[in-house]
Motif scaffolding. Structure first.
Motif, PDB file in Angstrom:
ATOM      1  N   SER A  66       0.868  -1.175   0.000  1.00  0.00           N
ATOM      2  CA  SER A  66       0.000   0.000   0.000  1.00  0.00           C
ATOM      3  C   SER A  66       0.906   1.227   0.000  1.00  0.00           C
ATOM      4  O   SER A  66       1.942   1.246   0.668  1.00  0.00           O
ATOM      5  N   CYS A  67       0.496   2.209  -0.765  1.00  0.00           N
ATOM      6  CA  CYS A  67       1.310   3.393  -0.978  1.00  0.00           C
ATOM      7  C   CYS A  67       1.552   4.129   0.342  1.00  0.00           C
ATOM      8  O   CYS A  67       0.649   4.294   1.153  1.00  0.00           O
ATOM      9  N   ALA A  72      -3.094   3.722  -1.303  1.00  0.00           N
ATOM     10  CA  ALA A  72      -3.680   2.875  -2.335  1.00  0.00           C
ATOM     11  C   ALA A  72      -2.877   1.585  -2.488  1.00  0.00           C
ATOM     12  O   ALA A  72      -1.644   1.599  -2.354  1.00  0.00           O
ATOM     13  N   GLY A  73      -3.568   0.473  -2.763  1.00  0.00           N
ATOM     14  CA  GLY A  73      -2.883  -0.787  -2.978  1.00  0.00           C
ATOM     15  C   GLY A  73      -2.315  -0.838  -4.382  1.00  0.00           C
ATOM     16  O   GLY A  73      -2.916  -0.346  -5.330  1.00  0.00           O
ATOM     17  N   PHE A  74      -1.115  -1.391  -4.526  1.00  0.00           N
ATOM     18  CA  PHE A  74      -0.521  -1.572  -5.855  1.00  0.00           C
ATOM     19  C   PHE A  74       0.487  -2.706  -5.795  1.00  0.00           C
ATOM     20  O   PHE A  74       0.862  -3.144  -4.700  1.00  0.00           O
ATOM     21  N   SER A  75       0.910  -3.188  -6.974  1.00  0.00           N
ATOM     22  CA  SER A  75       1.864  -4.300  -7.050  1.00  0.00           C
ATOM     23  C   SER A  75       3.119  -3.865  -7.787  1.00  0.00           C
ATOM     24  O   SER A  75       3.032  -3.210  -8.820  1.00  0.00           O
ATOM     25  N   VAL A  76       4.272  -4.207  -7.241  1.00  0.00           N
ATOM     26  CA  VAL A  76       5.546  -3.871  -7.877  1.00  0.00           C
ATOM     27  C   VAL A  76       6.470  -5.084  -7.854  1.00  0.00           C
ATOM     28  O   VAL A  76       6.265  -6.006  -7.073  1.00  0.00           O
ATOM     29  N   PRO A  85       1.994   4.103  -8.414  1.00  0.00           N
ATOM     30  CA  PRO A  85       2.404   4.745  -9.675  1.00  0.00           C
ATOM     31  C   PRO A  85       1.896   6.191  -9.771  1.00  0.00           C
ATOM     32  O   PRO A  85       2.612   7.062 -10.286  1.00  0.00           O
ATOM     33  N   THR A  86       0.709   6.445  -9.278  1.00  0.00           N
ATOM     34  CA  THR A  86       0.153   7.805  -9.348  1.00  0.00           C
ATOM     35  C   THR A  86       1.009   8.780  -8.543  1.00  0.00           C
ATOM     36  O   THR A  86       1.400   9.838  -9.036  1.00  0.00           O
ATOM     37  N   GLU A  90       3.584  11.965  -9.627  1.00  0.00           N
ATOM     38  CA  GLU A  90       3.405  13.341  -9.160  1.00  0.00           C
ATOM     39  C   GLU A  90       4.655  13.901  -8.485  1.00  0.00           C
ATOM     40  O   GLU A  90       4.735  15.092  -8.227  1.00  0.00           O
ATOM     41  N   CYS A  91       5.612  13.028  -8.176  1.00  0.00           N
ATOM     42  CA  CYS A  91       6.826  13.481  -7.488  1.00  0.00           C
ATOM     43  C   CYS A  91       7.640  14.460  -8.338  1.00  0.00           C
ATOM     44  O   CYS A  91       7.874  14.178  -9.477  1.00  0.00           O
TER      45      CYS A  91
END
Ligand SMILES: [Zn+2]
Length: 91
Positions: A66-67, A72-76, A85-86, A90-91
């Motif tokens: 989770s970010c 938010a949940g995501f997979s890497v 990724p979002t 934005e960074c």
């Protein structure tokens, strides 16, 4: 592993050709002025490690996260990515 004193890149095709002609391993060794055991070892080494179909290493598994920023949940595939990724965009 100690380096081979024989140039097998050059010898392999000759060994193959002589074996294809029906020569025995002992005769091949004699023709190349090598010990029979040396030829036998080389042949079994090549059988163990076929040069063509070496398996490719599998990609690292996906890690569910989770970010750290928005939750938010995501997979890497990298354990070092902690932002979705979002948020990274934005960074
Ligand atoms: Zn995020």
């Amino acid at each position: 592993m100690r380096p081979s004193k024989y140039d097998w890149k050059r010898l392999d095709p000759r060994v193959d050709a002589m074996l294809a002609e029906g020569m025995r391993v002992t005769q091949v060794a004699q023709a190349l002025e090598m010990r029979v055991q040396t030829v036998r070892d080389r042949l079994s080494y090549r059988r163990r490690r076929p040069p063509q179909d070496a398996p490719k290493p599998a990609p690292p598994p996906l890690i569910d996260r989770s970010c750290l920023n928005c939750g938010a949940g995501f997979s890497v595939r990298s354990p070092f990515l902690r932002l979705c990724p979002t948020c990274r965009a934005e960074c």
